[in-house]
Design a protein around this motif. Structure first.
Motif, PDB file in Angstrom:
ATOM      1  N   ASP A   1      -4.815  10.254   0.825  1.00  0.00           N
ATOM      2  CA  ASP A   1      -3.616   9.426   0.961  1.00  0.00           C
ATOM      3  C   ASP A   1      -3.961   7.975   1.263  1.00  0.00           C
ATOM      4  O   ASP A   1      -3.282   7.067   0.821  1.00  0.00           O
ATOM      5  CB  ASP A   1      -2.648   9.941   2.026  1.00  0.00           C
ATOM      6  N   LEU A   2      -5.036   7.781   2.000  1.00  0.00           N
ATOM      7  CA  LEU A   2      -5.324   6.439   2.479  1.00  0.00           C
ATOM      8  C   LEU A   2      -5.485   5.441   1.329  1.00  0.00           C
ATOM      9  O   LEU A   2      -4.970   4.333   1.376  1.00  0.00           O
ATOM     10  CB  LEU A   2      -6.602   6.436   3.333  1.00  0.00           C
ATOM     11  N   LYS A   3      -6.162   5.912   0.271  1.00  0.00           N
ATOM     12  CA  LYS A   3      -6.447   4.993  -0.840  1.00  0.00           C
ATOM     13  C   LYS A   3      -5.163   4.406  -1.425  1.00  0.00           C
ATOM     14  O   LYS A   3      -5.066   3.214  -1.678  1.00  0.00           O
ATOM     15  CB  LYS A   3      -7.215   5.722  -1.942  1.00  0.00           C
ATOM     16  N   SER A   4      -4.184   5.260  -1.614  1.00  0.00           N
ATOM     17  CA  SER A   4      -2.946   4.774  -2.208  1.00  0.00           C
ATOM     18  C   SER A   4      -2.128   3.969  -1.206  1.00  0.00           C
ATOM     19  O   SER A   4      -1.467   2.995  -1.547  1.00  0.00           O
ATOM     20  CB  SER A   4      -2.122   5.936  -2.738  1.00  0.00           C
ATOM     21  N   THR A   5      -2.192   4.398   0.059  1.00  0.00           N
ATOM     22  CA  THR A   5      -1.489   3.658   1.094  1.00  0.00           C
ATOM     23  C   THR A   5      -2.000   2.230   1.135  1.00  0.00           C
ATOM     24  O   THR A   5      -1.228   1.271   1.211  1.00  0.00           O
ATOM     25  CB  THR A   5      -1.727   4.298   2.472  1.00  0.00           C
ATOM     26  N   LEU A   6      -3.330   2.124   1.040  1.00  0.00           N
ATOM     27  CA  LEU A   6      -3.967   0.812   1.087  1.00  0.00           C
ATOM     28  C   LEU A   6      -3.404  -0.097   0.009  1.00  0.00           C
ATOM     29  O   LEU A   6      -3.072  -1.258   0.250  1.00  0.00           O
ATOM     30  CB  LEU A   6      -5.459   0.985   0.814  1.00  0.00           C
ATOM     31  N   CYS A   7      -3.281   0.505  -1.171  1.00  0.00           N
ATOM     32  CA  CYS A   7      -2.809  -0.271  -2.314  1.00  0.00           C
ATOM     33  C   CYS A   7      -1.412  -0.807  -2.050  1.00  0.00           C
ATOM     34  O   CYS A   7      -1.132  -1.994  -2.201  1.00  0.00           O
ATOM     35  CB  CYS A   7      -2.834   0.590  -3.561  1.00  0.00           C
ATOM     36  N   ALA A   8      -0.551   0.093  -1.614  1.00  0.00           N
ATOM     37  CA  ALA A   8       0.835  -0.315  -1.395  1.00  0.00           C
ATOM     38  C   ALA A   8       0.923  -1.329  -0.266  1.00  0.00           C
ATOM     39  O   ALA A   8       1.676  -2.308  -0.340  1.00  0.00           O
ATOM     40  CB  ALA A   8       1.692   0.902  -1.081  1.00  0.00           C
TER      41      ALA A   8
END
Lengths: 654, 426, 411
Positions: free
Chosen positions: B3-10
């Protein structure tokens, strides 16, 4: 009114103060006063009478006055309208000198003075007027100036004085110039056609621009229309048929129309205008206006208007042809003597061949020069990329650093020659250091990852570029070349090459020799080749590969630095200097064949010649030349993916 | 799991939001839209400094309408799309009352739609190619008839040039200017084959062939002159090659439209003495106002700095705007625009600049010869020439006229008596 | 063996799509057009453009991170897409203006007169008035939309066929693609190219037919379109790399010769992925430039493509979300620093102004990432993943160290 008063007052003063000699010979001041309006208007179109008045005054000081005027040293005193020669003391005060005697009149405030600034057109006219004085002037510089002026504005009147002055000429250089000018003036202005033809034939092997500039006006023509055969008294160059390339049909007909010999052919716009003028109740000749949105309906409407007698008829194509057939179109020489024009044409034809050869030679020189610049920019890369296989995108920035080093040195070392001599080794040292630092800090971690070397060095490249901008600003910096590199080696008016380009060519050759010597004759070269071919084997033979890599990389970078000084001298010093060369440099190395200096040389030569060749085909668009050159290289690499000189066997890797 | 990777992006996308500022009456905000980085920084940074100096002066003199003036400086980084983005930011987020900015025509064309959409006010200080008239832009630089045409006249009449080489960098300004000049020269009886046109890329350095071509033009015995719209760095190589080829201003004069004091400071001018430049302002203009302006500039920026034509344009533009705001009693764009027409302000070169209904100035045209010290010797100064948005020398624009005061149209066809378009063409 | 559905094999796709939807919804609710107005229109445009950059970064990651082709030319395809849509936008917008103005004339204009007048309007700026041949389809939105995909695709196909056929690989290919970009940029810089040279195509934010719609709405529509394109592009890319095709691609990246000896037509695989990514880049460009408002050749200068590689490398190549993170992070941070919003750092003796020093910081951080963190920001995800799964300590599969290899091969 007031002005006259001032002028007479001034005269009184002058009469009281002026020394006796000027009184005897007469002063130039009255002439200047008479022409004062023209002098102050200072326009080439109107100034001629003023210059003539001074030149024809017969006064001995006329020449100096003209020279003073030409040198922008003549000033007007506003209070009395008198003219003086002035020398600047400081912003507020000037020292005035009498124009007749040269006498020092003391210091005057600048508020009261106005400088007469002849523009270069007027200066040229003054120079023409000065010719008669200067042709036999004791000072050779003045004689040279007179000849220069004559070269720029040859005129008929100068022919006789020029011929007279040849005999007494002592300076061999000036004598040659005078004789050449005399030939040119004879070609153009001599009364005797035989003499002109002789002069033309004599000069028919000369490629000078001045010879062509004299011959071409002799051959000037005018296009004329004749109803019937042209009279024999005219010197006809050629007759033209309407519809040929030289005379399109429409143009020929337009000539007749403007001469009033034929009715006009209305274009679509004229038809539209006529229609617009004849709109009644939303229709034209019975056709609804909103239907007039095609050419066909417009034509129909117009034809109806013609039928109604409202609009003039338009001639049909057949009528146009019939009208054209009645007339003869011919180009007529302005020069009435056919023998002279024939001789001039023959001379020009023979010159044209020579000029073509000269241009080919000049193009070759240009191409060689461009090739040497590319080679110089690429040679450092031939070491770091070609030999070591390291992609250094910051190579261009090393070139830039070299150029800026040259600039900085020039700020501290006086004299361009000395500063260049200091700058070259210093640029090498600076970029050598930068190269070593980069190799140690970045590249050695990435020897097995060439693609990432590319990206990392690109990072360094943008950082260095921005750093240069922060330090030196984005403005281009001047890098002045020494006097002995100024100017050009001129073979004739067609073939010439600037010394700085020759120097770059020489530098490229020196580097080639240096590279060959280091790689083939020194221990470092041997070790470099060993490390490149097989690092582990070389290491087990007692070579320290780290040290060798560091030194080799430093060497490649250092050479880039020296190239930077040369390129900075030739072009400009900006933070984007490197960018202009980086892609081309890589192309040079890749096209030539990686790992072989001869390949790089061939690659640079090919690219240089190619670019100049394309430019020659398409002279008004240098961008196109670069585009097509790159496309050519992309295609070339399809057929020789390893370059012109491909390494074979083990050294080729893979 | 990941999840972290996508959270980072957003988060990265959401995190950098900027809060819009509140619109206020005081202080009055002046937007400065000049590149401070990238290729145009060299020219434009000077103009940013000029604006800051003018605003400081105005504040020292008591501000405007009882308010302090506040400069809002943004950096469009010589990136044309960024100009549009920053202009929108200035007008909507910062709520500036006026923008002073732009240098290149491309950047102006990029900003135009935004300014017109949001009804902003832009003062554009650089000589340009004309063929444009926007309701929201005041052009304080020279139109072609205030620089190119007089310089060409000078060539024709004063220097007796019969053959022209039009050399330019390949972009809008030289293309359009040369197009106008070609048409003008043909009107003046110069044959088409006596006009040589050549375009080179930005930063071009290999000039030997082009210089050789220009010299070869002299082969038919006509006097050759060069009209240069070469821009920026490329001039250095060009002038170096001219000097190396030994071409003096007396043989082949060169008149440049983009070379001013600032550009010459990067060059050794000893070989260029006598070549020409045409502008509406030279630092060497001998007036008191100019002496004051130069002194103030040098005091602020350092002794070695020079002044140039676009600086004067900002000087005039800013002062006219200040006067117009005072006349209108508000910074409202429409009121200020109405008050701008007919504004007069003394030029630094003497005489008075007048703002015309077509958003151009009436200014004198100066021609200067390059001197050894990198300054220009002014050898010709005309009366004030009214700027013309649509040139009279191209058939399609000869019929066009710009008059925002009476007709309310920047592209008015005088033949059909209709307004072609209200917005400008970009 | 029964294959599990794509989403099940790659749960990250769902997470990504969810976040993207959340982001779009959030922006919509905060926008001036449809929400509270907290986000200014100019910032919405920036976000929309960033989504397009993310899409082209995904394409770059496919071609570089998965297939190992470091293309320094993908921004050329991006720009071409922008030019193709730009031609229609300019043509139609000008047509509306011209037709409106000519309708008032006494005599109605012919079709040809309208076309001529449009030509004068568009090319008057660069001193011409004739329509060049490449504008032949500019009056048709459908054809230009086809060209958005077709032109970059065709260029990639021809260039790729030439390059891969003669087995140009590695850095040579990078240099060659860079040369292609440079050639294209130089070509477009010429006026003769027919695309207005240096001036490029401008006023693209004004959509024909939507002149009455405020930009705050138009910008939101484009943001939605960009988000949808990114979502589709992401899923497509994930699908491509997840199957057998993707495995072969990774094989080619890690050892091209071995894959060739196994009988795979390596060149066709490379050509395929090169062309497909070029098309994706074209679509991204076509969505980007109407938001930027202007396109000119400087946009496709070689440096732009290198930046693209920089984004992917910083985000972490070899994983699709890495490319998205990199593009979004670097471009947003970059605009924050150069926008003058970043506070200057006063060191006492010298003030660091970020406008001047940002590029230096970027360059150096780029060096640092390549040396110290070859997995980029995406590598942070591995830290968490590694904490849960034992590290296999496998050797790299290919000669090119850096990106994760072994674990991918296990999947």
């Amino acid at each position: 009114m007031l002005r006259v008063l001032f002028a007479s007052l001034a005269f009184l003063c002058l009469a009281l103060t002026a020394p006796a000699r000027a009184q005897d010979e007469g002063s130039i001041q009255p002439i200047l006063q008479e022409q004062s309006e023209l002098i102050q208007e200072s326009s080439r179109r109107t100034i001629q009478p003023a210059i003539d008045a001074i030149a024809a005054s017969g006064l001995s000081q006329a020449q100096t006055v003209l020279e003073t005027w030409q040198a922008k040293d003549m000033w007007l005193r506003l209070t009395d309208g008198q003219y003086f020669r002035a020398e600047r003391i400081n912003r507020e005060t000037y020292r005035l000198f009498d124009l007749d005697t040269g006498e020092d009149l003391g210091e005057f405030p600048a508020d009261d003075l106005d400088q007469i600034k002849p523009n270069s057109g007027i200066r040229g006219l003054i120079a023409v007027a000065l010719v008669q004085f200067q042709l036999s002037d004791p000072d050779p510089e003045n004689r040279r100036a007179a000849l220069q002026s004559l070269e720029r504005d040859p005129n008929e009147d100068a022919l006789a004085p020029l011929r007279n002055s040849i005999e007494g000429e002592t300076d061999p250089d000036l004598l040659a110039k005078k004789q050449r000018l005399e030939r040119l003036l004879t070609m153009a202005y001599d009364r005797d056609p035989e003499a002109r033809i002789a002069a033309i034939e004599e000069m028919s092997e000369d490629t000078g621009v001045d010879v062509r500039a004299t011959l071409n006006p002799i051959l000037s023509t005018r296009l004329r229309v004749f109803n019937g055969a042209p009279p024999d008294s005219l010197n006809i160059a050629r007759t033209l048929t309407p519809g040929s390339d030289a005379l399109p049909r429409a143009e020929a007909y337009e000539m007749l129309v403007s001469a009033g010999d034929a009715p006009s052919r209305l274009g679509p716009d004229a038809i539209k205008d006529t229609l617009a003028q004849n709109i009644t109740d939303g229709e034209v000749a019975g056709i609804q206006v909103h239907n007039l949105n095609t050419q066909e309906t417009r034509r129909t409407a117009y034809d109806r208007l013609v039928a109604d007698g409202i609009a003039p008829p338009v001639p049909t194509e057949a009528e146009v042809d019939a009208t054209l057939a009645q007339y003869i179109f011919a180009e007529v020489y302005d020069e009435p003597n056919a023998a002279v024009t024939t001789a001039a044409q023959a001379a020009l034809d023979s010159i044209a061949t020579r000029v073509a050869v000269g241009q080919a030679v000049d193009l070759t020189l240009d191409a060689l020069s461009l090739a040497s610049i590319y080679f110089l920019a690429a040679i450092g890369l031939a070491i770091t990329f070609g030999v070591m296989g390291v992609i250094n995108m910051a190579h261009g920035e090393f070139i830039m650093m070299g150029a800026y080093t040259g600039y900085v040195v020039q700020q501290f070392v006086p004299g361009p020659t000395a500063s260049i001599l200091v700058a070259i080794p210093l640029a090498f040292a600076v970029t050598f250091g930068a190269g070593v630092a980069m190799e140690r800090l970045v590249i050695r971690f990435l020897y097995n990852r060439p693609l990432e070397t590319l990206l990392a060095t690109f990072g360094i490249s943008i950082a260095l570029q921005q750093l240069a901008k922060n330090i030196f600003g984005t403005q281009a910096r001047p890098l002045t070349s020494p006097d002995w590199l100024d100017g050009a080696w001129v073979l004739n008016d067609v073939v010439s090459i600037s010394y700085i380009r020759i120097a770059i060519f020489a530098l490229a050759l020196i580097f080639l020799a240096l590279f060959l010597y280091i790689m083939n004759r020194t221990r470092l070269g041997l070790e470099t080749r060993a490390v490149t071919q097989n690092r582990r084997m070389a290491a087990s033979m007692g070579i320290n590969p780290d040290r060798v890599n560091m030194l080799t990389f430093g060497l490649g970078s250092g050479i880039a630095g020296i190239a930077g000084v040369a390129i900075g001298l030739w072009a400009k010093v900006t933070s984007e200097l490197g960018q202009d060369y980086i892609v081309q440099s890589f192309m040079t190395v890749v096209v030539g064949g990686v790992g072989n200096i001869w390949g790089t040389l061939l690659g640079a030569t090919m690219i240089g010649f190619l670019q100049k060749g394309i430019e020659w085909f398409n002279p008004s668009n240098t961008l196109a030349a670069q585009t097509y050159m790159i496309i050519f290289i992309i295609i070339f690499i399809q057929f020789r993916p390893r370059g012109i000189i491909a390494l074979r066997g083990r050294a080729a890797g893979d | 799991m990941k999840d972290l990777k996508s959270t980072l992006c957003a988060a990265a996308l959401l995190g950098a939001t900027a809060a819009p500022a509140m619109a206020q009456d005081c202080p009055i905000k002046v937007g400065v839209l000049h590149s401070l980085s990238g290729t145009m920084a060299i020219s434009e940074t000077t103009l940013k400094d000029t604006m800051l100096m003018l605003i400081d002066d105005q504040n020292a003199a008591g501000g405007l309408l009882g308010c302090e003036l506040e400069a809002v400086v943004v950096d469009p980084a010589s990136d044309w799309p960024l100009f549009a983005e920053k202009a929108r930011e200035l007008l909507t987020v910062q709520d500036v009352d006026v923008i002073f900015g732009n240098w290149t025509s491309v950047s102006r064309k990029s900003v135009l739609p935004v300014i017109e959409e949001l009804n902003g006010l832009l003062f554009y200080p650089v000589q340009y190619e004309g063929e444009e008239s926007s309701k929201n832009v005041f052009y304080t630089g020279a139109a072609p008839n205030q620089q190119a045409i007089p310089a060409t006249d000078y060539f024709l009449e004063e220097l007796g040039v019969e053959k022209f080489a039009l050399l330019g960098t390949d972009y809008v300004y030289p293309r359009t200017t040369n197009n106008i000049l070609e048409s003008y020269l043909m009107d003046k009886g110069i044959a088409e084959e006596d006009i040589f046109v050549n375009y080179t890329p930005f930063g071009h350095s290999d000039w030997s062939k082009i210089v050789a071509d220009v010299v070869a033009l002299g082969a038919d015995g006509k006097k050759v002159g060069v009209i240069s719209t070469i821009n920026g760095d490329a001039n250095i190589g060009f002038y170096k090659e001219l000097a190396a080829a030994g071409i003096s201003a007396d043989d082949i004069p060169v008149v440049a439209f983009s070379v001013g004091e600032e550009e010459l400071s990067g060059l050794d001018t000893s070989n260029l003495v006598g070549h020409l430049a045409a502008w509406n302002y030279f630092q060497s203009a001998d007036t008191e106002a100019n002496a004051d302006f130069i002194a103030k500039w040098k005091e602020r920026m350092g002794e070695e700095r020079v002044t140039n034509d676009p600086m004067e344009a900002h000087y005039i533009g800013f002062n006219m705007w200040v006067n117009a705001v005072e006349d209108a009693g508000t910074t409202d764009v429409d009121a200020v625009r109405d008050a701008m027409y007919g504004q007069e302000f003394p030029n630094l070169t003497g005489g008075t600049a007048v703002m015309l209904p077509n958003h151009h100035l009436a200014k004198p045209v100066l021609i200067g010869e390059i001197q050894e010290n990198g300054q220009f010797d002014i050898i010709s100064q005309t009366e004030e020439v009214p700027g013309d948005a649509w040139t009279d020398y191209l058939p399609e624009s000869a019929v066009l006229k710009s008059d925002w005061q009476e007709l309310g149209c920047g592209m008015y066809n005088t033949e059909t008596e209709t307004c072609v378009q209200i917005k400008s063409n970009y | 063996m029964q294959r599990r559905p794509l989403v099940a094999r790659h749960p990250s796709i769902l997470i990504f799509l969810a976040l993207l939807a959340l982001f779009t919804l959030g922006v919509t609710l905060l926008s001036e057009a449809y929400g509270t107005g907290y986000l200014s229109t100019s910032f919405v445009k920036t976000l929309g453009k960033t989504l397009c950059l993310c899409l082209v970064a995904v394409a770059m990651d496919l071609v570089w991170g998965y297939a190992g082709i470091l293309s320094l030319g993908h921004f050329a395809f991006f720009g071409l897409g922008g030019y193709m849509i730009g031609m229609w936008l300019m043509y139609e917008r000008t047509r509306d203006i011209v037709a409106g103005s000519m309708a008032e004339a006494a005599i109605p204009p012919t079709e040809q007169e309208i076309v001529d007048a449009i030509g004068t309007q568009i090319f008057g700026v660069v001193g011409a008035s004739e329509f060049p041949a490449i504008w032949a389809f500019a009056d048709s939105l459908l054809l230009q939309l086809v060209l958005v995909v077709a032109v970059p695709g065709l260029l990639a196909l021809v260039f790729g066929w030439l390059a891969f056929r003669s087995r140009v690989t590695g850095v040579y290919l990078s240099i060659l693609t860079q040369a292609m970009t440079l050639a294209l940029a130089l070509y477009l810089f010429q006026n003769d190219s027919g695309l207005r040279g240096n001036n490029g195509l401008s006023g693209l934010q004004n959509i024909p037919g939507l002149t009455d719609v405020p930009q705050s709405h138009v910008s939101m529509w484009f943001l939605w379109a960009s988000a949808a394109a990114l979502a589709l592009g992401y899923v497509l890319s994930a699908w491509i790399v997840s199957g057998k095709f993707g495995s072969v691609l990774r094989g080619i990246r890690d050892n091209e010769a071995r894959v060739r000896f196994l009988g795979y037509p390596v060149e066709q695989y490379k050509l395929m992925i090169f062309t497909v990514t070029a098309m994706i880049a074209g679509i991204a460009g076509a969505l980007y430039y109407p938001q930027a408002g202007i396109i000119n050749p400087a946009e496709i200068a070689p440096i732009a493509s290198i930046y693209l590689a920089v984004w992917v490398a910083i985000g972490g190549r070899g994983r699709l979300y890495g490319a998205v993170i990199g593009a979004a992070f670097v471009s947003l941070v970059s605009s924050w620093f150069t926008g003058g919003q970043a506070p200057d750092v006063n060191l006492g003796f010298y003030t660091i102004s970020w406008v001047d020093w940002w590029l230096i910081l970027l360059g150096l951080s780029f060096v640092a990432v390549t040396i110290f963190a070859p997995r980029g920001i995406g590598g942070l995800v591995d830290l968490i993943a590694d904490a849960r799964r034992p590290d296999r300590h496998g050797a790299d599969l290919g000669p090119d160290q850096g990106a994760l290899r072994e674990k991918e091969a296990d999947r």
